[in-house]
Scaffold this motif. Sequence first.
Motif, mmCIF file in Angstrom:
data_model
loop_
_atom_site.group_PDB
_atom_site.id
_atom_site.type_symbol
_atom_site.label_atom_id
_atom_site.label_comp_id
_atom_site.label_asym_id
_atom_site.label_seq_id
_atom_site.Cartn_x
_atom_site.Cartn_y
_atom_site.Cartn_z
ATOM 1 N N UNK A 42 -36.505 -42.070 7.659
ATOM 2 C CA UNK A 42 -36.680 -41.056 8.610
ATOM 3 C C UNK A 42 -36.235 -39.430 9.116
ATOM 4 N N UNK A 43 -36.516 -38.804 8.776
ATOM 5 C CA UNK A 43 -36.176 -36.991 9.273
ATOM 6 C C UNK A 43 -36.025 -36.659 8.166
ATOM 7 N N UNK A 44 -36.149 -37.722 6.288
ATOM 8 C CA UNK A 44 -35.551 -36.448 4.994
ATOM 9 C C UNK A 44 -36.694 -36.544 4.642
ATOM 10 N N UNK A 45 -37.699 -35.643 5.202
ATOM 11 C CA UNK A 45 -38.767 -34.588 4.405
ATOM 12 C C UNK A 45 -39.564 -35.554 3.778
ATOM 13 N N UNK A 46 -39.818 -37.056 4.343
ATOM 14 C CA UNK A 46 -40.576 -37.718 2.727
ATOM 15 C C UNK A 46 -42.118 -37.691 2.833
ATOM 16 N N UNK A 47 -42.407 -37.545 4.375
ATOM 17 C CA UNK A 47 -43.810 -37.009 4.935
ATOM 18 C C UNK A 47 -44.859 -36.772 4.495
ATOM 19 N N UNK A 48 -43.668 -35.020 4.984
ATOM 20 C CA UNK A 48 -43.882 -34.044 4.388
ATOM 21 C C UNK A 48 -44.394 -33.274 2.536
ATOM 22 N N UNK A 49 -43.284 -34.428 2.597
ATOM 23 C CA UNK A 49 -43.251 -34.345 0.377
ATOM 24 C C UNK A 49 -44.522 -34.442 0.095
ATOM 25 N N UNK A 50 -44.732 -36.244 0.571
ATOM 26 C CA UNK A 50 -45.464 -36.871 0.373
ATOM 27 C C UNK A 50 -47.500 -36.239 0.657
ATOM 28 N N UNK A 51 -47.636 -36.028 1.998
ATOM 29 C CA UNK A 51 -48.320 -34.681 2.036
ATOM 30 C C UNK A 51 -48.638 -33.425 0.869
ATOM 31 N N UNK A 59 -30.992 -35.986 5.726
ATOM 32 C CA UNK A 59 -31.438 -35.305 6.490
ATOM 33 C C UNK A 59 -31.613 -33.661 7.373
ATOM 34 N N UNK A 60 -33.403 -33.797 7.769
ATOM 35 C CA UNK A 60 -33.273 -32.437 7.577
ATOM 36 C C UNK A 60 -32.543 -31.972 9.017
ATOM 37 N N UNK A 104 -34.254 -39.130 16.001
ATOM 38 C CA UNK A 104 -33.991 -39.344 14.114
ATOM 39 C C UNK A 104 -32.830 -39.110 13.933
ATOM 40 N N UNK A 105 -31.788 -38.566 14.596
ATOM 41 C CA UNK A 105 -30.608 -38.861 14.799
ATOM 42 C C UNK A 105 -29.703 -40.413 14.689
ATOM 43 N N UNK A 106 -30.192 -41.469 15.725
ATOM 44 C CA UNK A 106 -29.919 -42.295 16.077
ATOM 45 C C UNK A 106 -30.205 -43.324 15.035
ATOM 46 N N UNK A 107 -31.449 -43.182 14.412
ATOM 47 C CA UNK A 107 -32.260 -43.990 13.225
ATOM 48 C C UNK A 107 -31.551 -43.331 11.600
ATOM 49 N N UNK A 108 -31.134 -42.146 11.711
ATOM 50 C CA UNK A 108 -30.505 -42.184 10.435
ATOM 51 C C UNK A 108 -29.083 -42.779 10.690
ATOM 52 N N UNK A 109 -28.454 -43.000 12.247
ATOM 53 C CA UNK A 109 -26.899 -43.881 11.979
ATOM 54 C C UNK A 109 -27.218 -45.561 12.237
ATOM 55 N N UNK A 110 -27.972 -45.951 12.462
ATOM 56 C CA UNK A 110 -28.376 -46.990 12.512
ATOM 57 C C UNK A 110 -28.840 -47.171 10.922
ATOM 58 N N UNK A 111 -29.170 -46.408 9.833
ATOM 59 C CA UNK A 111 -29.625 -46.365 9.265
ATOM 60 C C UNK A 111 -28.683 -46.626 8.350
ATOM 61 N N UNK A 139 -27.453 -59.045 13.397
ATOM 62 C CA UNK A 139 -27.954 -59.470 12.344
ATOM 63 C C UNK A 139 -28.219 -58.393 11.423
ATOM 64 N N UNK A 140 -28.506 -58.208 10.413
ATOM 65 C CA UNK A 140 -29.341 -57.122 9.655
ATOM 66 C C UNK A 140 -30.382 -57.218 10.161
ATOM 67 N N UNK A 141 -31.468 -58.070 10.546
ATOM 68 C CA UNK A 141 -32.586 -58.306 10.779
ATOM 69 C C UNK A 141 -32.578 -57.514 12.025
ATOM 70 N N UNK A 142 -31.967 -57.307 12.831
ATOM 71 C CA UNK A 142 -31.676 -56.694 14.195
ATOM 72 C C UNK A 142 -31.748 -55.146 13.992
ATOM 73 N N UNK A 143 -30.698 -54.731 13.410
ATOM 74 C CA UNK A 143 -30.756 -53.917 12.690
ATOM 75 C C UNK A 143 -31.868 -53.086 12.473
ATOM 76 N N UNK A 144 -32.411 -53.774 11.441
ATOM 77 C CA UNK A 144 -34.183 -52.926 10.675
ATOM 78 C C UNK A 144 -34.716 -53.849 12.121
ATOM 79 N N UNK A 145 -34.680 -53.941 12.415
ATOM 80 C CA UNK A 145 -36.122 -54.115 13.911
ATOM 81 C C UNK A 145 -35.613 -52.301 14.956
ATOM 82 N N UNK A 146 -34.446 -52.342 14.934
ATOM 83 C CA UNK A 146 -33.882 -50.982 16.413
ATOM 84 C C UNK A 146 -34.493 -50.086 15.344
ATOM 85 N N UNK A 147 -33.952 -49.967 14.048
ATOM 86 C CA UNK A 147 -34.697 -49.221 13.398
ATOM 87 C C UNK A 147 -36.177 -48.731 13.412
#
Length: 488
Positions: free
Chosen positions: A48-57, A200-201, A210-217, A458-466
């Motif tokens: 999230x926040x790296x411009x993947x969606x914009x590039x795909x479009x 991250x853009x 997006x800032x918090x999602x990046x930190x969790x990633x 657990x890793x599953x929790x981090x994936x869940x929160x992200x």
Amino acid sequence: MIQDELKHHIGEALGHAATSGQQRAIDVFCCFLQSRSPQAAMILRGSAGTGKTTLAAAIVRSMQALRQKLVLLAPTGRAAKVFSLYAGSAAFTIHRRIYRQQTAGDLSGFRLNDNLHHDTLFIVDEASMIAGITQNDTFGSGTLLDDLVHYVYQGQNCRLLLIGDTAQLPPVGEEEAPALQGQVLQGYGLTVFESDLTEVLRQSRQSGILSNATAIRQLISHDEATQLPRLRLKGFADITVVPGDELIEQMASSYSRVGIDETIVVTRSNKRANIYNQGVRRTVLDREEELCRGDQLMIVKNNYSLKGLASGGSLSRQPSQESGGRSEAPAFLANGDRCVVQRVRNVRQLYGFRFADVTVTMPDYDDFELTATALLDTLNTEAPALTREQQELLYNKVMEDYADIPLKSERIKQLKGDAYYNALQIKFGYAVTCHKAQGGQWAHVYIDQGYMTDDMLTPDYLHWLYTALTRATERVFLVNWPRTQQED
């Protein structure tokens, strides 16, 4: 196709100067298309926040401008709708495109369709949701990734671009998303091109979501987490904590501002989601009836009997007025499909269960409208759907009605077209688990993680929160979030 021309088109479609990562991805994409390998595939990974969606479009618009053939796919109806919106072109669910029902007499079986496309690029969004293990043998081989690859490359000069985020929840039963792993695709004999967007853009850094999602990633990718992550809230307007005593008022505000369909609660269990659904209807929406017009529902078990039931008169299908009469019936209703109640009538009790005839529209399928028999018992249970014992009880009770038919095969045939045995299993859709929300986006997302301690990390929790955080397009509300998980 000339590479320079394609690069120019994609750069123009981006609408801004490409980041170094986006430029590398564009270069890899052009090499992928120009590859002489008859079985070339590409993976585009980005968080999230790296411009993947914009590039795909931009890729979609550029390929269309150059009159190149495309088919856009996603794992779920909601994900396909989101893909359609940002790509500006119709997207379909993978199942709807690559499978077909086997015969009129076998309502529960779908075989792999013939790929009659040629010189076509298949672009699949939210590829992290594609399972690489057998999950449902009703469809083809039972393994979605196997069938998708087989389908695409049986076409003449067809290619596959998989787009996804490895930080999201992987498919149930898997530790990683197989469709986003180069070595997995190479195992199919494919020549694989890969590109990762990690930068991250600038505008994304200004978003608390997006800032918090990046930190969790980063915690996920570096495997450094030893305690529950602390979310940064100060200085951001798009992420906030909501105490329990303010929740009703805040959710009522969200429903008023962005609408019920653009508001969702994401929880960690079906039990918790059920509590929320009952509370939302009772205290926020002030609904006293068991089920009424306007209720948001979710299908909680695949239903393959639409055609058979329609011809038998127990289920009717027709396009809604809003869709202009153009909507196409889905081949089946999938676990996780969303619908909105338009009418409820003829509530009755049979076989030890309660049923009603409901008319619903399906927002992820152009507001397609259908009328069907629905099972009311699943609405408020803590189980994800009917339990195995309940399903067996319903099976045995319904089969008693066909006891006078001597041949078992004929009894089974009657069962497959029975309105009660095939009744829609539904739950309210105001609150869902993260797996059910995955692939969708909502303006306002309420996240309730429940009770957590450091030893539950657990890793599953981090994936869940992200994944939960990145379902929101405008605002995230953290329900009863502990101070220990808020950054000072």
